[in-house]
Design a protein around this motif. Structure first.
Motif: not given
Length: 142
Positions: A1-6, A8-12
């Motif tokens: 499901m969109a918006g779930e913590p998994s 999320r795109i995390i960028e350096p």
């Protein structure tokens, strides 16, 4: 499901490829140093990636920034990831640690040591330094 913590795109803070030099040295490129105001003696938290036949190998370390933006991949990590001079690796900058944020005024002294700075003292300056040092020594012992 969109918006779930998994999801999320995390960028350096920054990501770039670089070539490994002798003794595991890599260069923190000048535009990144300039953009983030990274100075000699700052510390950079790094994730390093190296492609291999088994897939992407990854490592994590804290590097001190030396003259010309050089950083060193620790020997043990180079051995485990089989990183050699001439290899290309991907560098991900995930944090920048400035000594003055941790040490306050003492960081100025450390930066001076790193840059090889010194000063000739007058007797009055010596007394001031000794007095300041004695105050801190007494408060530390309490």
């Amino acid at each position: 499901m969109a918006g779930e913590p998994s999801d999320r795109i995390i960028e350096p803070l920054a990501k770039y490829p670089t070539k490994v030099m002798v003794q595991g040295r890599i260069t923190l490129i000048s535009t990144i140093r300039e953009y983030y105001h990274i100075d000699l003696g700052d510390f950079i938290e790094v994730i390093i990636r190296k492609p291999s036949e088994e897939g992407l190998l990854r490592g994590h370390f804290l590097a001190r920034v030396y003259d010309k933006g050089y950083m060193t991949i620790p020997k043990g990590l180079r051995d485990e990831l089989r990183i050699q001079k001439g290899d290309f690796v991907e560098v991900l900058i995930i944090d920048i640690i400035k000594p003055e944020e941790l040490l306050g005024e003492k960081a100025k002294l450390l930066r001076g040591v790193i840059k090889g700075k010194y000063e000739v003292l007058t007797p009055e300056q010596e007394l001031m330094l000794l007095s300041h040092s004695a105050i801190h020594s007494r408060s530390f012992l309490k």
